[in-house]
Motif scaffolding. Sequence first.
Motif, short mmCIF file in Angstrom:
data_model
loop_
_atom_site.label_atom_id
_atom_site.label_comp_id
_atom_site.label_asym_id
_atom_site.label_seq_id
_atom_site.Cartn_x
_atom_site.Cartn_y
_atom_site.Cartn_z
N GLN A 192 0.82 -1.19 0.00
CA GLN A 192 0.00 0.00 0.00
C GLN A 192 0.86 1.25 0.00
O GLN A 192 1.95 1.28 0.55
CB GLN A 192 -0.94 -0.02 1.20
N GLN A 193 0.33 2.31 -0.58
CA GLN A 193 1.06 3.55 -0.69
C GLN A 193 1.02 4.31 0.62
O GLN A 193 2.01 4.90 1.02
CB GLN A 193 0.44 4.39 -1.81
N GLY A 194 -0.14 4.32 1.29
CA GLY A 194 -0.28 5.14 2.48
C GLY A 194 -0.58 4.33 3.71
O GLY A 194 -1.40 3.43 3.69
N CYS B 70 0.16 10.37 8.20
CA CYS B 70 0.11 9.53 7.02
C CYS B 70 1.50 9.43 6.43
O CYS B 70 2.18 10.46 6.28
CB CYS B 70 -0.86 10.16 6.00
N TYR C 147 3.82 7.68 3.15
CA TYR C 147 3.67 7.08 1.83
C TYR C 147 5.04 6.70 1.30
O TYR C 147 6.06 7.05 1.90
CB TYR C 147 2.95 8.03 0.88
N LYS C 148 5.07 6.01 0.16
CA LYS C 148 6.33 5.39 -0.26
C LYS C 148 6.94 5.96 -1.53
O LYS C 148 8.17 5.92 -1.69
CB LYS C 148 6.13 3.88 -0.42
N LEU D 132 -1.41 15.19 -2.20
CA LEU D 132 -1.93 14.33 -1.15
C LEU D 132 -3.25 14.91 -0.68
O LEU D 132 -3.38 16.14 -0.53
CB LEU D 132 -0.94 14.22 0.01
N LYS E 218 8.35 11.88 3.29
CA LYS E 218 7.19 11.22 2.71
C LYS E 218 6.10 11.03 3.77
O LYS E 218 5.63 9.90 4.05
CB LYS E 218 7.58 9.88 2.09
N THR F 148 -2.96 9.47 -1.92
CA THR F 148 -1.91 10.08 -2.71
C THR F 148 -2.19 9.93 -4.19
O THR F 148 -2.66 8.88 -4.65
CB THR F 148 -0.54 9.45 -2.38
N ARG G 166 -0.22 9.88 -7.59
CA ARG G 166 1.16 9.64 -7.94
C ARG G 166 1.59 10.32 -9.23
O ARG G 166 0.79 10.61 -10.10
CB ARG G 166 1.41 8.14 -8.06
N THR H 282 -4.36 6.49 -4.28
CA THR H 282 -4.14 5.32 -3.44
C THR H 282 -4.40 5.73 -2.01
O THR H 282 -3.79 6.68 -1.51
CB THR H 282 -2.70 4.80 -3.59
N GLY I 190 -4.83 5.39 2.17
CA GLY I 190 -4.19 4.81 3.33
C GLY I 190 -5.17 3.95 4.11
O GLY I 190 -6.32 3.76 3.72
#
Lengths: 113, 112
Positions: free
Chosen positions: A2-4, A23, A25-26, A32, A70, A91, A93, A102, A104
């Motif tokens: 997962q991104q968040g 939060c 993210y990656k 956001l 991030k 987020t 992207r 995406t 969280g």
Amino acid sequence: SQQGEEDPQALSIQEGENATMNCSYKTSINNLQWYRQNSGRGLVHLILIRSNEREKHSGRLRVTLDTSKKSSSLLITASRAADTASYFCATARNTGTASKLTFGTGTRLQVTL
Amino acid sequence: EADIYQTPRYLVIGTGKKITLECSQTMGHDKMYWYQQDPGMELHLIHYSYGVNSTEKGDLSSESTVSRIRTEHFPLTLESARPSHTSQYLCASSESGGQPQHFGDGTRLSIL
């Protein structure tokens, strides 16, 4: 993956107190966003912060963004019982499509009288 | 308030039935999305559309299919429902990619 990811997963405070949700993210992002979801309902958009912004306000909401770490935080000041809900970061992207959000894992906020 | 509507709100139905979840928006948005959300969990994108006759699969694999024949309408279909399809399905739309999405109130689907 997962991104968040958000923390805390759940938060219980009294009316009048401030609530802070975080939060992480990656990958690199375009923007956001924070959403609220009341039980059994859809999501409602609260605030959007772009990757070149560091802080944004809307009423009792304050959002910060640290792209080097991030991470983002949502602060709700002077909370009310009506703020009881789940809060999600999402987020957008920097990809070719640049369109998908995406979400969280969410923070469940309970505000008691 | 956003003008995006989902029907039905709740559906309890037996295994093997064909199901169509309806989603309509009156904002003229080109972009529409379907998410799947289990109770208390995050949203997973299962389908999206950038306009009429454009549909793409999302990040989470789904046995459902979608169509986009009209701008305002984005129905989701399950040809043969199974208990594993039990979940909440949320529809959303946006003006353009990466911008705030407007959500319907969802369909809570329960397959017996």
